[in-house]
Design a protein around this motif. Structure first.
Motif, PDB file in Angstrom:
ATOM      1  N   LEU A   1       0.834  -1.199   0.000  1.00 51.69           N
ATOM      2  CA  LEU A   1       0.000   0.000   0.000  1.00 51.69           C
ATOM      3  C   LEU A   1       0.869   1.250   0.000  1.00 51.69           C
ATOM      4  O   LEU A   1       0.612   2.214   0.722  1.00 51.69           O
ATOM      5  CB  LEU A   1      -0.943  -0.006   1.210  1.00 51.69           C
ATOM      6  N   ALA A   2       1.902   1.211  -0.812  1.00 50.37           N
ATOM      7  CA  ALA A   2       2.817   2.343  -0.954  1.00 50.37           C
ATOM      8  C   ALA A   2       2.218   3.352  -1.925  1.00 50.37           C
ATOM      9  O   ALA A   2       1.276   3.032  -2.674  1.00 50.37           O
ATOM     10  CB  ALA A   2       4.172   1.854  -1.476  1.00 50.37           C
ATOM     11  N   PRO A   3       2.731   4.576  -1.938  1.00 48.84           N
ATOM     12  CA  PRO A   3       2.229   5.567  -2.904  1.00 48.84           C
ATOM     13  C   PRO A   3       2.343   5.039  -4.332  1.00 48.84           C
ATOM     14  O   PRO A   3       3.427   4.688  -4.786  1.00 48.84           O
ATOM     15  CB  PRO A   3       3.138   6.779  -2.669  1.00 48.84           C
ATOM     16  N   PHE A   4       1.238   4.947  -5.010  1.00 48.41           N
ATOM     17  CA  PHE A   4       1.210   4.425  -6.385  1.00 48.41           C
ATOM     18  C   PHE A   4       1.218   5.566  -7.392  1.00 48.41           C
ATOM     19  O   PHE A   4       1.996   5.573  -8.336  1.00 48.41           O
ATOM     20  CB  PHE A   4      -0.038   3.547  -6.576  1.00 48.41           C
ATOM     21  N   GLU A   5       0.351   6.523  -7.187  1.00 47.63           N
ATOM     22  CA  GLU A   5       0.335   7.740  -7.988  1.00 47.63           C
ATOM     23  C   GLU A   5       0.598   8.887  -7.031  1.00 47.63           C
ATOM     24  O   GLU A   5      -0.176   9.134  -6.113  1.00 47.63           O
ATOM     25  CB  GLU A   5      -1.014   7.909  -8.688  1.00 47.63           C
ATOM     26  N   HIS A   6       1.682   9.591  -7.254  1.00 47.06           N
ATOM     27  CA  HIS A   6       2.174  10.509  -6.230  1.00 47.06           C
ATOM     28  C   HIS A   6       1.351  11.785  -6.123  1.00 47.06           C
ATOM     29  O   HIS A   6       1.641  12.620  -5.267  1.00 47.06           O
ATOM     30  CB  HIS A   6       3.646  10.839  -6.491  1.00 47.06           C
ATOM     31  N   GLN A   7       0.339  11.953  -6.966  1.00 44.40           N
ATOM     32  CA  GLN A   7      -0.541  13.091  -6.752  1.00 44.40           C
ATOM     33  C   GLN A   7      -1.516  12.833  -5.612  1.00 44.40           C
ATOM     34  O   GLN A   7      -2.206  13.744  -5.168  1.00 44.40           O
ATOM     35  CB  GLN A   7      -1.301  13.462  -8.029  1.00 44.40           C
ATOM     36  N   TYR A   8      -1.567  11.570  -5.144  1.00 39.80           N
ATOM     37  CA  TYR A   8      -2.449  11.205  -4.038  1.00 39.80           C
ATOM     38  C   TYR A   8      -1.633  10.927  -2.788  1.00 39.80           C
ATOM     39  O   TYR A   8      -0.526  10.382  -2.839  1.00 39.80           O
ATOM     40  CB  TYR A   8      -3.282   9.970  -4.391  1.00 39.80           C
ATOM     41  N   HIS A   9      -2.215  11.287  -1.649  1.00 44.86           N
ATOM     42  CA  HIS A   9      -1.581  11.009  -0.372  1.00 44.86           C
ATOM     43  C   HIS A   9      -1.556   9.493  -0.133  1.00 44.86           C
ATOM     44  O   HIS A   9      -2.448   8.771  -0.586  1.00 44.86           O
ATOM     45  CB  HIS A   9      -2.363  11.713   0.751  1.00 44.86           C
ATOM     46  N   PRO A  10      -0.528   8.973   0.575  1.00 45.60           N
ATOM     47  CA  PRO A  10      -0.478   7.519   0.815  1.00 45.60           C
ATOM     48  C   PRO A  10      -1.720   6.965   1.489  1.00 45.60           C
ATOM     49  O   PRO A  10      -2.070   5.795   1.291  1.00 45.60           O
ATOM     50  CB  PRO A  10       0.754   7.365   1.719  1.00 45.60           C
ATOM     51  N   ALA A  11      -2.421   7.772   2.288  1.00 48.54           N
ATOM     52  CA  ALA A  11      -3.628   7.275   2.956  1.00 48.54           C
ATOM     53  C   ALA A  11      -4.739   6.959   1.965  1.00 48.54           C
ATOM     54  O   ALA A  11      -5.676   6.222   2.308  1.00 48.54           O
ATOM     55  CB  ALA A  11      -4.120   8.306   3.978  1.00 48.54           C
ATOM     56  N   VAL A  12      -4.680   7.487   0.752  1.00 54.78           N
ATOM     57  CA  VAL A  12      -5.675   7.172  -0.268  1.00 54.78           C
ATOM     58  C   VAL A  12      -5.640   5.683  -0.599  1.00 54.78           C
ATOM     59  O   VAL A  12      -6.689   5.047  -0.805  1.00 54.78           O
ATOM     60  CB  VAL A  12      -5.451   8.037  -1.525  1.00 54.78           C
ATOM     61  N   GLU A  13      -4.438   5.110  -0.656  1.00 53.31           N
ATOM     62  CA  GLU A  13      -4.314   3.680  -0.925  1.00 53.31           C
ATOM     63  C   GLU A  13      -5.023   2.872   0.160  1.00 53.31           C
ATOM     64  O   GLU A  13      -5.700   1.878  -0.119  1.00 53.31           O
ATOM     65  CB  GLU A  13      -2.835   3.288  -0.985  1.00 53.31           C
ATOM     66  N   TYR A  14      -4.871   3.299   1.395  1.00 50.28           N
ATOM     67  CA  TYR A  14      -5.515   2.588   2.499  1.00 50.28           C
ATOM     68  C   TYR A  14      -7.033   2.730   2.415  1.00 50.28           C
ATOM     69  O   TYR A  14      -7.771   1.783   2.705  1.00 50.28           O
ATOM     70  CB  TYR A  14      -4.998   3.127   3.835  1.00 50.28           C
ATOM     71  N   GLY A  15      -7.521   3.907   2.039  1.00 46.01           N
ATOM     72  CA  GLY A  15      -8.961   4.090   1.903  1.00 46.01           C
ATOM     73  C   GLY A  15      -9.564   3.168   0.868  1.00 46.01           C
ATOM     74  O   GLY A  15     -10.637   2.579   1.084  1.00 46.01           O
ATOM     75  N   LEU A  16      -8.879   3.009  -0.279  1.00 46.88           N
ATOM     76  CA  LEU A  16      -9.373   2.122  -1.328  1.00 46.88           C
ATOM     77  C   LEU A  16      -9.328   0.666  -0.873  1.00 46.88           C
ATOM     78  O   LEU A  16     -10.257  -0.115  -1.123  1.00 46.88           O
ATOM     79  CB  LEU A  16      -8.543   2.314  -2.597  1.00 46.88           C
ATOM     80  N   ALA A  17      -8.233   0.286  -0.188  1.00 43.87           N
ATOM     81  CA  ALA A  17      -8.120  -1.092   0.304  1.00 43.87           C
ATOM     82  C   ALA A  17      -9.178  -1.378   1.373  1.00 43.87           C
ATOM     83  O   ALA A  17      -9.750  -2.480   1.410  1.00 43.87           O
ATOM     84  CB  ALA A  17      -6.721  -1.335   0.860  1.00 43.87           C
ATOM     85  N   ILE A  18      -9.460  -0.411   2.239  1.00 42.35           N
ATOM     86  CA  ILE A  18     -10.474  -0.602   3.276  1.00 42.35           C
ATOM     87  C   ILE A  18     -11.843  -0.840   2.649  1.00 42.35           C
ATOM     88  O   ILE A  18     -12.610  -1.697   3.094  1.00 42.35           O
ATOM     89  CB  ILE A  18     -10.486   0.610   4.218  1.00 42.35           C
ATOM     90  N   ARG A  19     -12.152  -0.087   1.595  1.00 45.07           N
ATOM     91  CA  ARG A  19     -13.433  -0.283   0.903  1.00 45.07           C
ATOM     92  C   ARG A  19     -13.561  -1.704   0.382  1.00 45.07           C
ATOM     93  O   ARG A  19     -14.616  -2.346   0.516  1.00 45.07           O
ATOM     94  CB  ARG A  19     -13.552   0.712  -0.252  1.00 45.07           C
ATOM     95  N   MET A  20     -12.498  -2.243  -0.183  1.00 44.87           N
ATOM     96  CA  MET A  20     -12.535  -3.590  -0.741  1.00 44.87           C
ATOM     97  C   MET A  20     -12.601  -4.641   0.363  1.00 44.87           C
ATOM     98  O   MET A  20     -13.376  -5.611   0.280  1.00 44.87           O
ATOM     99  CB  MET A  20     -11.299  -3.828  -1.602  1.00 44.87           C
ATOM    100  N   LEU A  21     -11.811  -4.480   1.435  1.00 47.91           N
ATOM    101  CA  LEU A  21     -11.781  -5.477   2.501  1.00 47.91           C
ATOM    102  C   LEU A  21     -13.116  -5.565   3.232  1.00 47.91           C
ATOM    103  O   LEU A  21     -13.569  -6.655   3.591  1.00 47.91           O
ATOM    104  CB  LEU A  21     -10.654  -5.137   3.490  1.00 47.91           C
ATOM    105  N   LEU A  22     -13.768  -4.425   3.461  1.00 44.49           N
ATOM    106  CA  LEU A  22     -15.060  -4.452   4.141  1.00 44.49           C
ATOM    107  C   LEU A  22     -16.129  -5.108   3.284  1.00 44.49           C
ATOM    108  O   LEU A  22     -16.983  -5.854   3.776  1.00 44.49           O
ATOM    109  CB  LEU A  22     -15.471  -3.028   4.508  1.00 44.49           C
TER     110      LEU A  22
END
Length: 455
Positions: A131-152
């Protein structure tokens, strides 16, 4: 007059009839020669005779002085990723990602209301290396938000079948038996979808950056009636959370997690007591500009003076000591490092310290056609240290580069360490290697206040 017989090629069809000092046959031979007047030769010889060792010339136009560019001594420049190498922001990113995901998808509130989310935190900690920065225009926490949506959603579709799983894996990454299986939403989907097994941590780790991330982004983008990119919505929410929280420290449950805004106690002395001369510089990089304020505060608390560069690159000049660290944003890592190489004095070495393999590997093209080699250690450094491993020429002439994956971050995965070790353009560093490179000393040789930096 004197005719000089040095011919220079000219393109076909050029009309030089207006130049009296050149002769050119445009349709016979594509060559021209220059006719130099005797006066020009005499003036040139006179200028050469009047030149002195300081570079002053007395010519037809009067005295002319050639100014020399001031030289700067070669330096070791350490470019250190703030996230991971100096602090751990995992717990903060989880908190921000969860809060942002619930704002973007309000139905998630029904899934987490009163639920024990220990399994979710455990799963996200196990996935932090991807869950590292993938697109650097987004904050690293964005990756976690997307992953949380999928895991829930996965746990919702499981219909509670995995709740109370036994064993080392099941008990850690699934809800407990007492946890209700999202009762408010489960009744709505029982007749629409069949039970599906949640993906394991290994399956998500292997496929997140290749396929899962894009599939989740497309799936949840289609759910938006406005057709807005969900990553943009998550970014907006995280920007608001950053303004509200400032640099508030979030204490995680993981006892091995460095406090998100505090530099580790073993690393701060190395930054403070690197070589006392002006031969080393510290450049700290953050992945997104929203982290600049928090990074600056953490460096100040560690006893370092900080110079923050938002739109420009730091310059490296001769001075008595380098007692301040430069803070920059690595929103475009390869371009930023290329700019730093250009700004570095000749014969300098840029040592890049990263905590994510997926962000370090794309930097290898900076070496160009060169392959780094083992360099001889300077006096005082152990020959067994990896501080001088993997240094080589790069795209910028007369400068050297070293790409290091740090071993101490909590999210450093064994597979990433193996990949960095086998890659001929990268190397791995322990804290002892960082100490050796920064101070030219071994851990047992550097004593501060009667205590070793590294125990």
């Amino acid at each position: 007059m004197v005719i000089v017989g040095a011919f220079t090629p000219k393109p076909w069809g050029m009309d030089d009839t207006n130049k009296s000092h050149e002769i050119f046959g445009a349709f016979i031979y594509p060559w021209s020669f220059h006719i130099i007047e005797n006066e020009e030769i005499e003036n040139g010889l006179q200028n050469a005779m009047n030149s002195d060792e300081s570079g002053n010339t007395n010519g037809k136009d009067g005295p002319q002085t050639q100014t020399e560019t001031p030289k700067t001594s070669p330096q070791d420049i350490f470019v250190i990723a703030w996230d991971g190498c100096l602090v751990s922001t995992t717990q903060r990113n989880i908190e921000w990602g969860l809060a942002a995901a619930c704002q973007v998808w309000p139905e998630l509130e029904l899934l987490i209301e009163g639920a024990d989310l220990t399994w979710l935190y455990n799963k996200l900690h196990a996935l932090q290396h991807v869950l590292a920065p993938f697109e650097h225009q987004y904050h690293p926490a964005v990756e976690y938000g997307l992953a949380i949506r999928m895991l829930l959603e996965e746990q919702e579709l499981d219909l509670g079948k995995s709740n109370g799983s036994k064993g080392k894996y099941g008990s850690k990454f699934h809800p407990s038996k007492e946890c209700q299986a999202f009762p408010k939403r489960t009744r709505e989907i029982n007749t629409k979808k069949r039970q599906q097994r949640p993906l394991t941590v290994g399956e998500i780790s292997t496929n997140w950056r290749e396929t899962l991330r894009e599939a989740a982004w497309i799936r949840y983008a289609q759910e938006e009636e406005r057709g807005v990119n969900p990553l943009d919505l998550l970014q907006e929410c995280i920007a608001v959370l950053q303004q509200q929280d400032g640099d508030t420290t979030i204490n995680g449950d993981d006892e091995n997690d460095i406090l998100p805004m505090n530099i580790g106690p073993d690393l701060a002395p190395i930054l403070q007591h690197r070589r006392g001369d002006a031969s080393s510089n510290i450049v700290v990089g953050v992945y997104h500009e929203l982290d600049l304020a928090a990074a600056e505060e953490s460096l100040l608390r560690a006893g370092l003076q900080v110079d923050t560069f938002r739109d420009t690159m730091p310059s490296f000049h001769d001075k008595e000591s380098n007692d301040s660290a430069a803070l920059i944003c690595l929103d475009n890592p390869r371009k930023t490092l290329r700019d730093l190489l250009q700004a570095a004095p000749e014969q300098s070495t840029l040592r890049v310290m990263e905590s994510y393999w997926c962000t370090l590997q794309p930097l290898t093209p900076l070496f160009g056609d060169s392959i780094p080699r083992q360099q001889p250690p300077p006096p005082g450094m152990s020959p067994d240290s990896k501080a001088m491993t993997g240094i080589g020429n790069c795209l910028e002439p007369n400068r050297q580069l070293q790409l290091c994956l740090c071993e101490w971050p909590n999210h450093c995965h064994p597979n990433d360490m193996a990949a960095a070790t086998m890659n001929p353009w990268t190397t791995t560093w322990s804290q002892e290697d960082f100490l050796a490179a920064a101070t030219y000393m071994d851990a047992a040789s550097l004593i501060l206040d009667d205590t070793h930096i590294l125990q």
